[in-house]
Design a protein around this motif. Structure first.
Motif, short mmCIF file in Angstrom:
data_model
loop_
_atom_site.label_atom_id
_atom_site.label_comp_id
_atom_site.label_asym_id
_atom_site.label_seq_id
_atom_site.Cartn_x
_atom_site.Cartn_y
_atom_site.Cartn_z
N ASP A 101 0.85 -1.20 0.27
CA ASP A 101 -0.21 0.36 0.18
C ASP A 101 0.59 1.20 -0.24
O ASP A 101 0.52 2.54 -0.53
CB ASP A 101 -0.77 0.34 1.11
CG ASP A 101 -1.76 -0.81 0.65
OD1 ASP A 101 -2.48 -1.32 0.36
OD2 ASP A 101 -2.62 -1.21 2.03
N ASN A 102 2.64 1.26 0.93
CA ASN A 102 2.62 2.50 0.17
C ASN A 102 3.43 2.46 -1.01
O ASN A 102 3.21 3.93 -0.96
CB ASN A 102 4.37 2.43 1.40
CG ASN A 102 4.16 2.69 2.73
OD1 ASN A 102 4.26 3.86 2.72
ND2 ASN A 102 3.81 1.23 3.75
N LEU A 121 1.53 -3.92 -10.92
CA LEU A 121 3.02 -3.08 -10.61
C LEU A 121 3.74 -2.78 -9.54
O LEU A 121 4.60 -2.71 -10.01
CB LEU A 121 2.46 -1.13 -11.20
CG LEU A 121 1.89 -1.26 -12.58
CD1 LEU A 121 1.44 -0.01 -12.29
CD2 LEU A 121 3.34 -1.20 -13.25
N VAL A 122 3.20 -3.02 -8.57
CA VAL A 122 3.87 -2.88 -7.22
C VAL A 122 3.85 -4.40 -7.28
O VAL A 122 5.51 -4.27 -6.11
CB VAL A 122 2.54 -2.84 -6.15
CG1 VAL A 122 3.53 -2.90 -5.22
CG2 VAL A 122 2.01 -1.43 -6.13
N LYS A 123 3.64 -5.68 -6.96
CA LYS A 123 4.62 -6.66 -7.55
C LYS A 123 5.55 -6.37 -8.37
O LYS A 123 7.06 -6.77 -8.15
CB LYS A 123 4.05 -7.95 -8.40
CG LYS A 123 2.68 -8.24 -7.12
CD LYS A 123 2.42 -9.20 -7.11
CE LYS A 123 0.83 -9.97 -6.08
NZ LYS A 123 -0.06 -10.66 -6.73
N VAL A 124 5.88 -5.92 -9.62
CA VAL A 124 6.78 -5.78 -10.49
C VAL A 124 7.96 -5.19 -9.63
O VAL A 124 9.10 -5.30 -9.72
CB VAL A 124 6.33 -5.09 -11.95
CG1 VAL A 124 7.36 -4.52 -12.58
CG2 VAL A 124 5.71 -6.08 -12.63
N ASP A 136 2.92 -8.32 1.73
CA ASP A 136 1.48 -8.45 2.85
C ASP A 136 2.14 -7.55 3.88
O ASP A 136 2.08 -7.78 4.66
CB ASP A 136 0.72 -8.78 2.68
CG ASP A 136 0.03 -9.64 1.60
OD1 ASP A 136 -0.65 -8.15 0.74
OD2 ASP A 136 0.00 -10.30 0.84
N LEU A 137 3.90 -7.41 3.93
CA LEU A 137 4.45 -6.92 5.34
C LEU A 137 4.26 -6.00 5.97
O LEU A 137 3.64 -4.91 5.16
CB LEU A 137 5.26 -7.50 5.36
CG LEU A 137 6.36 -8.77 5.36
CD1 LEU A 137 8.24 -9.07 4.97
CD2 LEU A 137 5.39 -9.98 6.30
N ARG A 154 9.20 2.70 -3.20
CA ARG A 154 7.67 3.53 -3.65
C ARG A 154 8.77 4.65 -4.78
O ARG A 154 8.31 5.43 -5.67
CB ARG A 154 7.70 4.00 -2.10
CG ARG A 154 7.11 5.14 -2.28
CD ARG A 154 6.69 5.44 -0.96
NE ARG A 154 7.44 6.42 -0.04
CZ ARG A 154 7.45 6.66 0.67
NH1 ARG A 154 6.97 6.39 1.97
NH2 ARG A 154 8.71 6.99 1.52
N ALA A 155 10.29 5.02 -4.52
CA ALA A 155 10.71 5.79 -5.05
C ALA A 155 10.18 6.09 -6.80
O ALA A 155 10.04 6.73 -7.81
CB ALA A 155 12.02 6.55 -4.94
#
Ligand SMILES: Nc1ncnc2c1ncn2[C@@H]1O[C@H](COP(=O)(O)OP(=O)(O)O)[C@@H](O)[C@H]1O
Ligand SMILES: [Mg+2]
Length: 247
Positions: A101-102, A121-124, A136-137, A154-155
């Motif tokens: 989520d971050n 996309l987050v997984k990539v 999920d941590l 995140r950046a």
């Protein structure tokens, strides 16, 4: 010659009566790693904050990706900032959110992608920084090195062509640091990102730097390729590399 991606001309900044940046001019080139160096208090963070727009330009000019950012209105600049990933020392992740989520915050705010696409996309991005298992941590469950890598994910969540990092190595042991450096090289080689990095770590500088900008009391003392910096004969710079070598 690589393409110029940032140009700074005659940048100066004064806080109160203190002139912190004095007539700073330099270029940064596409797909290179430029390391900004200099002793503590010489103005590195202040310079970085000017580049990413955390400080308004008082005097001088900054062009990024061919645009005069110092002339931009606030709303234009806030859109333009999506071109710049930022990894600063104090840029902690929010503990109230999962790692995933971050990383998805910017994607949710600035794109119209649906939930599944954002998830993918987050997984990539997590895969890129070798943190797939941390999806999920909570940030509180990560080690120092993992936190840095999550902040890096995140950046770069919006695929910015530019990445600014201010002392990302702070608090990392040599092995973890070498791992982070490998990620920077991977981002440069695989994604073609341009990196502007402040670090004191000579091992990192030798591994990473294409170019050096050495600041001395708010002025550019040296600008050029790493090899030239190592052989420049300028006392402060020679001393910097020698001191570090004997540590
Ligand atoms: N907003 C500000 N107000 C007053 N002084 C500032 C401000 N920002 C930076 N400075 C001063 O500028 C100098 C350079 O700081 P900094 O850029 O953080 O150095 P470095 O990152 O190279 O260690 C310091 O003396 C600092 O106190
Ligand atoms: Mg600093």
């Amino acid at each position: 010659m690589a393409k110029e991606i940032i140009r700074v001309d005659n940048l100066a900044a004064t806080f109160g009566t203190r002139r912190v940046l004095k007539d700073i001019s330099f270029s940064i080139y596409e797909n290179e790693i430029t390391v900004i160096l200099g002793t503590s208090g010489c103005g590195k963070t202040t310079l970085m904050k000017h580049l990413v727009g955390l400080y308004p330009v008082q005097q001088g000019e900054i062009s990024i990706l061919g645009k005069r950012t110092d002339l931009m209105q606030e709303d234009e600049f806030s859109r333009f900032q999506l071109n710049m990933g930022v990894l600063f020392q104090n840029g902690a992740l929010l503990n109230s959110l999962s790692v995933a989520d971050n990383i998805s915050i910017a994607l949710e705010q600035h794109t119209t992608l649906n939930k599944q696409m954002i998830k993918d996309l987050v997984k990539v991005k997590l895969g890129l920084v070798n943190l797939t298992h941390a999806y999920d941590l909570s940030p509180e469950q990560l080690s120092g090195g993992m936190l840095k890598r999550a902040a890096l994910a995140r950046a770069i969540s919006m695929d910015p062509p530019l990445l600014f990092c201010d002392e990302p190595s702070a608090g990392l042991d040599p092995v973890t640091l070498a791992g982070l450096d490998e990620l920077f090289i991977k981002l440069k080689q695989q994604i073609g990102i341009t990196i502007i990095l402040v670090t004191h770590e000579v091992s990192s500088i030798r591994r990473l730097a294409d170019r050096i900008i050495y600041l001395d009391r708010g002025k550019v003392l040296f600008e050029g390729p790493l090899e030239n910096a190592l052989n420049c004969g300028i006392p402060q710079i020679v001393e910097f590399f020698e001191k570090a070598a004997s540590n």
